[in-house]
Design a protein around this motif. Sequence first.
Motif, PDB file in Angstrom:
ATOM      1  N   GLN A 216       0.981  -1.046  -0.070  1.00  0.00           N
ATOM      2  CA  GLN A 216      -0.037  -0.070   0.001  1.00  0.00           C
ATOM      3  C   GLN A 216       0.887   1.153   0.072  1.00  0.00           C
ATOM      4  OE1 GLN A 216      -3.167  -0.219  -0.412  1.00  0.00           O
ATOM      5  NE2 GLN A 216      -3.227  -2.322  -0.046  1.00  0.00           N
ATOM      6  N   SER A 217       0.270   2.334  -0.395  1.00  0.00           N
ATOM      7  CA  SER A 217       0.936   3.545  -0.270  1.00  0.00           C
ATOM      8  C   SER A 217       1.028   3.869   1.289  1.00  0.00           C
ATOM      9  CB  SER A 217      -0.103   4.763  -0.766  1.00  0.00           C
ATOM     10  OG  SER A 217       0.447   6.011  -0.400  1.00  0.00           O
ATOM     11  N   VAL A 218       2.148   4.808   1.521  1.00  0.00           N
ATOM     12  CA  VAL A 218       2.302   5.082   3.001  1.00  0.00           C
ATOM     13  C   VAL A 218       1.202   5.949   3.457  1.00  0.00           C
ATOM     14  CG1 VAL A 218       4.896   5.130   2.675  1.00  0.00           C
ATOM     15  CG2 VAL A 218       3.631   7.295   2.038  1.00  0.00           C
ATOM     16  N   PHE A 219       0.439   6.285   2.573  1.00  0.00           N
ATOM     17  CA  PHE A 219      -0.813   7.033   3.238  1.00  0.00           C
ATOM     18  C   PHE A 219      -1.888   6.334   3.443  1.00  0.00           C
ATOM     19  CE2 PHE A 219       1.811  10.078   0.522  1.00  0.00           C
ATOM     20  CZ  PHE A 219       2.408  10.746   1.419  1.00  0.00           C
ATOM     21  N   ASP A 220      -1.981   4.993   2.981  1.00  0.00           N
ATOM     22  CA  ASP A 220      -2.973   4.249   3.148  1.00  0.00           C
ATOM     23  C   ASP A 220      -2.663   2.835   3.910  1.00  0.00           C
ATOM     24  OD1 ASP A 220      -5.073   5.306   1.825  1.00  0.00           O
ATOM     25  OD2 ASP A 220      -4.358   4.996  -0.122  1.00  0.00           O
ATOM     26  N   PHE A 221      -2.212   2.924   5.137  1.00  0.00           N
ATOM     27  CA  PHE A 221      -2.009   1.867   6.205  1.00  0.00           C
ATOM     28  C   PHE A 221      -2.984   0.877   6.259  1.00  0.00           C
ATOM     29  CE2 PHE A 221      -1.007   0.102  10.206  1.00  0.00           C
ATOM     30  CZ  PHE A 221       0.099  -0.835   9.900  1.00  0.00           C
ATOM     31  N   HIS A 222      -2.798  -0.463   5.820  1.00  0.00           N
ATOM     32  CA  HIS A 222      -3.710  -1.509   5.747  1.00  0.00           C
ATOM     33  C   HIS A 222      -4.561  -1.328   7.083  1.00  0.00           C
ATOM     34  CE1 HIS A 222      -0.275  -3.688   6.874  1.00  0.00           C
ATOM     35  NE2 HIS A 222      -0.921  -4.305   7.698  1.00  0.00           N
ATOM     36  N   GLY A 223      -3.724  -1.391   8.126  1.00  0.00           N
ATOM     37  CA  GLY A 223      -4.357  -1.377   9.607  1.00  0.00           C
ATOM     38  C   GLY A 223      -5.079  -0.244  10.042  1.00  0.00           C
ATOM     39  N   SER A 224      -5.138   0.838   9.199  1.00  0.00           N
ATOM     40  CA  SER A 224      -6.172   1.797   9.502  1.00  0.00           C
ATOM     41  C   SER A 224      -7.502   1.894   8.778  1.00  0.00           C
ATOM     42  CB  SER A 224      -5.347   3.258   9.203  1.00  0.00           C
ATOM     43  OG  SER A 224      -5.035   3.181   7.969  1.00  0.00           O
ATOM     44  N   ARG A 225      -7.710   0.874   7.841  1.00  0.00           N
ATOM     45  CA  ARG A 225      -8.994   0.865   7.327  1.00  0.00           C
ATOM     46  C   ARG A 225      -9.881   0.291   8.242  1.00  0.00           C
ATOM     47  NH1 ARG A 225     -10.346  -2.817   1.898  1.00  0.00           N
ATOM     48  NH2 ARG A 225     -11.806  -1.420   0.904  1.00  0.00           N
ATOM     49  N   LEU A 226     -11.079   0.933   8.331  1.00  0.00           N
ATOM     50  CA  LEU A 226     -12.248   0.479   9.244  1.00  0.00           C
ATOM     51  C   LEU A 226     -13.410   0.042   8.295  1.00  0.00           C
ATOM     52  CD1 LEU A 226     -12.124   3.483  11.736  1.00  0.00           C
ATOM     53  CD2 LEU A 226     -11.677   1.170  12.245  1.00  0.00           C
ATOM     54  N   CYS A 227     -13.882  -0.901   8.971  1.00  0.00           N
ATOM     55  CA  CYS A 227     -15.300  -1.661   7.977  1.00  0.00           C
ATOM     56  C   CYS A 227     -16.341  -1.850   8.942  1.00  0.00           C
ATOM     57  CB  CYS A 227     -14.457  -3.103   7.434  1.00  0.00           C
ATOM     58  SG  CYS A 227     -13.317  -2.896   6.377  1.00  0.00           S
ATOM     59  N   THR A 228     -17.339  -2.222   8.424  1.00  0.00           N
ATOM     60  CA  THR A 228     -18.731  -2.840   9.076  1.00  0.00           C
ATOM     61  C   THR A 228     -19.268  -3.489   8.207  1.00  0.00           C
ATOM     62  OG1 THR A 228     -20.490  -2.017  10.051  1.00  0.00           O
ATOM     63  CG2 THR A 228     -20.035  -0.698   8.359  1.00  0.00           C
ATOM     64  N   ASP A 229     -20.414  -4.061   8.415  1.00  0.00           N
ATOM     65  CA  ASP A 229     -21.257  -4.825   7.132  1.00  0.00           C
ATOM     66  C   ASP A 229     -22.644  -4.251   7.168  1.00  0.00           C
ATOM     67  OD1 ASP A 229     -22.505  -5.717   9.505  1.00  0.00           O
ATOM     68  OD2 ASP A 229     -21.904  -7.936   9.380  1.00  0.00           O
ATOM     69  N   ALA A 230     -23.460  -4.843   6.134  1.00  0.00           N
ATOM     70  CA  ALA A 230     -24.705  -4.435   5.673  1.00  0.00           C
ATOM     71  C   ALA A 230     -25.699  -4.854   6.869  1.00  0.00           C
ATOM     72  CB  ALA A 230     -25.039  -5.063   4.406  1.00  0.00           C
TER      73      ALA A 230
END
Length: 838
Positions: free
Chosen positions: A312-326
């Motif tokens: 990933q880009s240094v501005f898109d760290f994989h651990g900072s992506r937040l999710c939920t579900d429908a």
Amino acid sequence: MLQTHHDAIHATLQWLEKAVIHTRAGRNGIARLGTRGAIAAAFDHWESRAGDPQLHTHLVIANRVQRISDGAWVTLDSRTLYNAAVAASERYNGLLFDALHRHLATDTEIRAPATNTHNPSQQLTGVDDALIREFSNRSRLIDLETDRLVAKWTKQHGTPPTATTTLKLRQQATLSTRTPKAESVAPLHQLSAQWQARAVAKGFDPRLILANTVRRSQKAPFRAGDFRTNWIETVASLARQRVAAKRATWNRWNLLAEAERVCAAIRCQTPRDRTAMIDAIATAAEAQSVPLNEHRYSVPTNALPDLRLGAQSVFDFHGSRLCTDATTLACEQAVMAARNDDGGPALRPTVAMETLAGYQHHGRFALHSDQRAAASEVVLSGNRLDAVVGPAGTGKTTTLGAVKTAWEAQYGAGGVIGLAPAAASADVLGRELSMAAENVAKWLHESAGAGASRRAGRFFAVEARLSNSGAANTRLAQEATRLAAEQNRWRFHPNQLVIIDEASMVPTLQLSALVHQARDAGAKILLVGDPGQLDAIDAGGVLGWLDRQGKTARLSTIWRFEHAWERNASLKLRAGDITAIDDYDQHQRITNGAYLDMVDHAYLAWQSDTRGGKSSILIAADNETVSILNERAQGDRVTQGAVDAEQTVPLSDGLRAGRGDTVIARRNDRTLSDSTGDFIRNGTLLDVVHTGRRDASLVAVRRDTGATIMLHRDYVENAVELGYATTAHRSQGITVDAGHTVITQGRLTRELLYVSMTRGRGDNHAYISETDHGDHEPVGPSRHRRPHGGRSSVRYWLRKAPNEPPTKSSPPNSRAPTISNDSTPNTTTSPRSRPPRT
């Protein structure tokens, strides 16, 4: 064993270096840059402080790392390391069992949860639970000293001591073993001989145990290529659903940890195979989730390390992506839609104003201005759903009493029903407001769950028989009528007001189901609670979301506390304002020191209160400390002659109870009725008046109602504990004269601290343990007390970021928010790795 342990640690550290450890740069640390590994020191320990076999390693990771882009020495991003700690722990467990299987051909099995825990554990097949308990007994030194004193007594008096005398000797042993940990280290061969002797004394042959544990597995471990796409997708769906059941939002660390849990029984050939399997499952689960913040940047194939971190880009760290579900989003939307729906029932203004103006709680207390305003907003709004939010001690129950009186003035008796997350709190709500009340899970079970399904099946079977036999069959007609009436009891009715107390503890999925039932019936939902207190065990946070959106009626005047300063301090504590600690410290409410000293201070203060006629509560953050406090209180009462120790029955916490003891029920059981016909509830306090010598039953009197109940042996041994002390979770909703809370590191969140420090009207004290609770044993350090050092410990709990934090968007699981932008201390990080006991 040692080599497999080290291999698992090394593989876990490699994973941390590759996937977790990095540094930050740019304004507000916007860029996450890679490092040239980490510096760590490992310290092996073969035993616990209590002398039990406990091979574990303290891994101290320095917070200085070398940036990969320019070689500069910079600070490690310790917050991300903290957030990934659970995933790293689960990764170590999986790697360790893989290594044991690979080198020693061991098998594993999932064991039922131990007493006072809720999570199943993975253990080596061939190691008996009784042996594990023998080497997991933190009070072993006290047991040994007690045995010595009992033997000495028997020799001196020519007869074994009575149970009462034995308890007194145990108290003497507790005091005599409170010495600092020995400076000398016993050789491993000497410790091993001692451990083997203990195993033999318990009836276990060490050689036979070893033979039954190793060289038993014939299963071939899996390779990464053995897992097909459909299997990965199915397991990912299971992991995602399990995470979604526990939290409203999640990140990759949550998915990695859950993937390890669901794959705990799968053995892999190499660490690389396990990493590939878990990463594939987590990636698929993330793809199945609904992202709340998308990756924004692409990475050129020739990007240098100052632009790329992993894939990933240094501005898109994989651990900072937040999710939920429908499903989560749909449930949240249903609650918010009900709040925005103004087609619900309401009162005529004249009825509302007249009733609220003349209302007096228990015939004595009129409504304060904020209580009257909140009650008026609820009964006049016409919203399908409303919410009342107030900090601890603001008179939420008083406000509800006024709402109920006003609502029934127009819609009649039975126009208000109460629900609560626990049977005990529903019982309190019902008695406080003189109305029918039930716990949420039971209501949903009977109205739309398995209870309703079984009732419907019986009804249709009766209806079919009735149609075949003709309407003249009176018995069948009566049974059909009874079943229909029973189902009608579990339905909301038009214009009914449904009060859901302690609503922050009700999961979002359950709230959504109740909202749908109320909408279909033409009823109104009223949520009541405090999002600053305890949250739902499963995914929740809706009450806090409504409050942040300005869609709640708020109570602001605190009535509980006798001291004005404590009212303000409690609000600061609720908000996470660290200056609250200064307020408590200035008024001598904070004591700090070694763990067992703090247990002593809290106990003696509670004992002084109760002897002085005050109502007082003794609170601890964990079940083990509660057990220590309970045993101490029981021993003192035996010494005073208030408890009969000669005829006792075994309890579920491993202790025993006799006549005069205070115990607490830990399970709802509707088949056990007291003298008034009411059933026993989880959380009910009872005073023991009789114990059965032959059948191990007990007869007790309920503290809340004075009713008498007989509890049979099975219930007593599985669902009754001593009840002198309580956990912070169980203390919510209790109001007493004084509260005393033992705080242990890593066991008490800000919400739990706030709940614990707001139970007492006159005094609330915190006793802060500065030693590692996980390492303590009944040979405590010195009684030295530093009167002001505890402030930094509590400040850290208020400031630190929560483990696996929620999103800032709609709506998070309401955990403790971060108070500052850089709340993680600039210190080393010391996770501990432990293999299974053998």
